[in-house]
Design a protein around this motif. Structure first.
Motif, PDB file in Angstrom:
ATOM      1  N   ALA A   1       0.832  -1.205   0.000  1.00  0.00           N
ATOM      2  CA  ALA A   1       0.000   0.000   0.000  1.00  0.00           C
ATOM      3  C   ALA A   1       0.866   1.253   0.000  1.00  0.00           C
ATOM      4  CB  ALA A   1      -0.930  -0.011   1.204  1.00  0.00           C
ATOM      5  N   MET A   2       1.913   1.267   0.814  1.00  0.00           N
ATOM      6  CA  MET A   2       2.792   2.440   0.862  1.00  0.00           C
ATOM      7  C   MET A   2       3.567   2.594  -0.436  1.00  0.00           C
ATOM      8  SD  MET A   2       4.224   2.662   4.713  1.00  0.00           S
ATOM      9  CE  MET A   2       4.852   4.304   4.490  1.00  0.00           C
ATOM     10  N   THR A   3       4.037   1.500  -0.977  1.00  0.00           N
ATOM     11  CA  THR A   3       4.775   1.573  -2.235  1.00  0.00           C
ATOM     12  C   THR A   3       3.863   2.033  -3.365  1.00  0.00           C
ATOM     13  OG1 THR A   3       6.222  -0.199  -1.465  1.00  0.00           O
ATOM     14  CG2 THR A   3       6.236   0.265  -3.815  1.00  0.00           C
ATOM     15  N   SER A   4       2.646   1.515  -3.413  1.00  0.00           N
ATOM     16  CA  SER A   4       1.699   1.930  -4.449  1.00  0.00           C
ATOM     17  C   SER A   4       1.338   3.402  -4.316  1.00  0.00           C
ATOM     18  CB  SER A   4       0.431   1.083  -4.370  1.00  0.00           C
ATOM     19  OG  SER A   4       0.736  -0.267  -4.581  1.00  0.00           O
ATOM     20  N   ALA A   5       1.152   3.866  -3.088  1.00  0.00           N
ATOM     21  CA  ALA A   5       0.847   5.281  -2.874  1.00  0.00           C
ATOM     22  C   ALA A   5       2.024   6.149  -3.314  1.00  0.00           C
ATOM     23  CB  ALA A   5       0.516   5.535  -1.410  1.00  0.00           C
ATOM     24  N   GLY A   6       3.242   5.712  -3.032  1.00  0.00           N
ATOM     25  CA  GLY A   6       4.424   6.461  -3.461  1.00  0.00           C
ATOM     26  C   GLY A   6       4.532   6.539  -4.971  1.00  0.00           C
ATOM     27  N   VAL A   7       4.268   5.433  -5.636  1.00  0.00           N
ATOM     28  CA  VAL A   7       4.318   5.430  -7.099  1.00  0.00           C
ATOM     29  C   VAL A   7       3.234   6.343  -7.665  1.00  0.00           C
ATOM     30  CG1 VAL A   7       3.940   3.972  -9.137  1.00  0.00           C
ATOM     31  CG2 VAL A   7       5.405   3.173  -7.288  1.00  0.00           C
ATOM     32  N   LEU A   8       2.049   6.320  -7.082  1.00  0.00           N
ATOM     33  CA  LEU A   8       0.972   7.202  -7.548  1.00  0.00           C
ATOM     34  C   LEU A   8       1.330   8.668  -7.336  1.00  0.00           C
ATOM     35  CD1 LEU A   8      -2.230   5.257  -6.461  1.00  0.00           C
ATOM     36  CD2 LEU A   8      -1.360   5.631  -8.770  1.00  0.00           C
ATOM     37  N   PHE A   9       1.954   8.998  -6.209  1.00  0.00           N
ATOM     38  CA  PHE A   9       2.390  10.378  -5.976  1.00  0.00           C
ATOM     39  C   PHE A   9       3.404  10.814  -7.032  1.00  0.00           C
ATOM     40  CE2 PHE A   9       0.834  10.319  -1.508  1.00  0.00           C
ATOM     41  CZ  PHE A   9       0.221  11.566  -1.517  1.00  0.00           C
ATOM     42  N   ILE A  10       4.348   9.940  -7.353  1.00  0.00           N
ATOM     43  CA  ILE A  10       5.364  10.291  -8.348  1.00  0.00           C
ATOM     44  C   ILE A  10       4.745  10.444  -9.730  1.00  0.00           C
ATOM     45  CG2 ILE A  10       7.428   9.436  -9.541  1.00  0.00           C
ATOM     46  CD1 ILE A  10       8.308   8.270  -6.824  1.00  0.00           C
ATOM     47  N   LEU A  11       3.823   9.554 -10.087  1.00  0.00           N
ATOM     48  CA  LEU A  11       3.147   9.677 -11.382  1.00  0.00           C
ATOM     49  C   LEU A  11       2.305  10.950 -11.458  1.00  0.00           C
ATOM     50  CD1 LEU A  11       2.083   5.980 -12.073  1.00  0.00           C
ATOM     51  CD2 LEU A  11       3.864   7.316 -13.218  1.00  0.00           C
ATOM     52  N   HIS A  12       1.627  11.292 -10.360  1.00  0.00           N
ATOM     53  CA  HIS A  12       0.825  12.511 -10.341  1.00  0.00           C
ATOM     54  C   HIS A  12       1.705  13.750 -10.446  1.00  0.00           C
ATOM     55  CE1 HIS A  12      -1.525  15.827  -8.549  1.00  0.00           C
ATOM     56  NE2 HIS A  12      -2.483  15.297  -9.302  1.00  0.00           N
ATOM     57  N   SER A  13       2.852  13.735  -9.786  1.00  0.00           N
ATOM     58  CA  SER A  13       3.748  14.888  -9.875  1.00  0.00           C
ATOM     59  C   SER A  13       4.306  15.039 -11.291  1.00  0.00           C
ATOM     60  CB  SER A  13       4.878  14.770  -8.862  1.00  0.00           C
ATOM     61  OG  SER A  13       5.703  13.676  -9.163  1.00  0.00           O
ATOM     62  N   THR A  14       4.531  13.921 -11.974  1.00  0.00           N
ATOM     63  CA  THR A  14       4.978  13.977 -13.362  1.00  0.00           C
ATOM     64  C   THR A  14       3.925  14.631 -14.236  1.00  0.00           C
ATOM     65  OG1 THR A  14       6.232  11.944 -13.021  1.00  0.00           O
ATOM     66  CG2 THR A  14       5.793  12.590 -15.297  1.00  0.00           C
ATOM     67  N   TYR A  15       2.680  14.216 -14.071  1.00  0.00           N
ATOM     68  CA  TYR A  15       1.587  14.795 -14.838  1.00  0.00           C
ATOM     69  C   TYR A  15       1.423  16.286 -14.512  1.00  0.00           C
ATOM     70  CZ  TYR A  15      -3.053  15.634 -16.705  1.00  0.00           C
ATOM     71  OH  TYR A  15      -4.107  16.156 -17.389  1.00  0.00           O
ATOM     72  N   SER A  16       1.532  16.647 -13.235  1.00  0.00           N
ATOM     73  CA  SER A  16       1.396  18.047 -12.834  1.00  0.00           C
ATOM     74  C   SER A  16       2.498  18.904 -13.428  1.00  0.00           C
ATOM     75  CB  SER A  16       1.432  18.171 -11.311  1.00  0.00           C
ATOM     76  OG  SER A  16       0.354  17.518 -10.730  1.00  0.00           O
ATOM     77  N   CYS A  17       3.714  18.372 -13.461  1.00  0.00           N
ATOM     78  CA  CYS A  17       4.828  19.123 -14.033  1.00  0.00           C
ATOM     79  C   CYS A  17       4.644  19.324 -15.531  1.00  0.00           C
ATOM     80  CB  CYS A  17       6.139  18.405 -13.751  1.00  0.00           C
ATOM     81  SG  CYS A  17       7.596  19.359 -14.206  1.00  0.00           S
ATOM     82  N   LEU A  18       4.208  18.289 -16.235  1.00  0.00           N
ATOM     83  CA  LEU A  18       3.961  18.425 -17.674  1.00  0.00           C
ATOM     84  C   LEU A  18       2.831  19.405 -17.950  1.00  0.00           C
ATOM     85  CD1 LEU A  18       4.336  14.724 -18.829  1.00  0.00           C
ATOM     86  CD2 LEU A  18       5.903  16.624 -19.254  1.00  0.00           C
ATOM     87  N   GLN A  19       1.792  19.378 -17.146  1.00  0.00           N
ATOM     88  CA  GLN A  19       0.683  20.313 -17.324  1.00  0.00           C
ATOM     89  C   GLN A  19       1.141  21.740 -17.041  1.00  0.00           C
ATOM     90  OE1 GLN A  19      -2.600  19.742 -14.680  1.00  0.00           O
ATOM     91  NE2 GLN A  19      -4.008  20.847 -15.999  1.00  0.00           N
ATOM     92  N   TYR A  20       1.945  21.929 -15.999  1.00  0.00           N
ATOM     93  CA  TYR A  20       2.468  23.255 -15.684  1.00  0.00           C
ATOM     94  C   TYR A  20       3.319  23.790 -16.829  1.00  0.00           C
ATOM     95  CZ  TYR A  20       5.575  26.749 -13.682  1.00  0.00           C
ATOM     96  OH  TYR A  20       6.304  27.888 -13.461  1.00  0.00           O
ATOM     97  N   ARG A  21       4.173  22.932 -17.389  1.00  0.00           N
ATOM     98  CA  ARG A  21       5.026  23.382 -18.496  1.00  0.00           C
ATOM     99  C   ARG A  21       4.194  23.793 -19.711  1.00  0.00           C
ATOM    100  NH1 ARG A  21      10.559  21.098 -17.951  1.00  0.00           N
ATOM    101  NH2 ARG A  21      11.032  21.835 -15.855  1.00  0.00           N
ATOM    102  N   SER A  22       3.164  23.011 -20.034  1.00  0.00           N
ATOM    103  CA  SER A  22       2.344  23.353 -21.203  1.00  0.00           C
ATOM    104  C   SER A  22       1.566  24.646 -20.970  1.00  0.00           C
ATOM    105  CB  SER A  22       1.404  22.209 -21.556  1.00  0.00           C
ATOM    106  OG  SER A  22       0.455  22.024 -20.535  1.00  0.00           O
TER     107      SER A  22
END
Length: 115
Positions: free
Chosen positions: A11-32
């Motif tokens: 559960a903790m590992t999955s939550a960490g991976v989801l946080f990292i994936l969400h931050s990637t999406y947020s960074c790409l959206q911010y750049r665009s």
């Protein structure tokens, strides 16, 4: 462990991976959005993205460290260790370059002696 339950580790590992994936999406959206709005400095990501990456990394790290007791590290050498030791050998069809370490020092010393 029952079939329908999820462990705290996964559960903790999955939550960490989801946080990292969400931050990637947020960074790409911010750049665009920054390019579309002609903002001058888009070289660094926003602070919330950086914090989210660190939180995701920390959750992944803690989730993986929750695996239980660590195994003992035994030193090589001694007669008792040689009995239980399993030698790891690369297959003959593969190159052995990964475990051969040579430098130019040998070639340079031969060249110096010849000169």
């Amino acid at each position: 462990m029952m079939a329908g339950t999820i462990s705290a580790k996964s559960a903790m590992t999955s939550a960490g991976v989801l946080f990292i994936l969400h931050s990637t999406y947020s960074c790409l959206q911010y750049r665009s959005l920054a390019v579309a709005a002609d903002l001058p400095d888009t070289s660094s990501p926003p602070l919330d993205v950086v914090l989210e990456v660190f939180l995701g990394f920390f959750l992944c790290l803690v989730g993986q460290l929750m695996c239980g007791p660590f195994h003992e590290v035994r030193m090589a050498g001694g007669s008792s260790v040689k009995r239980n030791r399993v030698e790891i050998v690369a297959p003959p069809f593969r190159s052995r370059d990964f475990d051969l370490f040579t430098t130019r020092a040998k070639s340079l010393s031969v060249a110096r002696r010849a000169a």
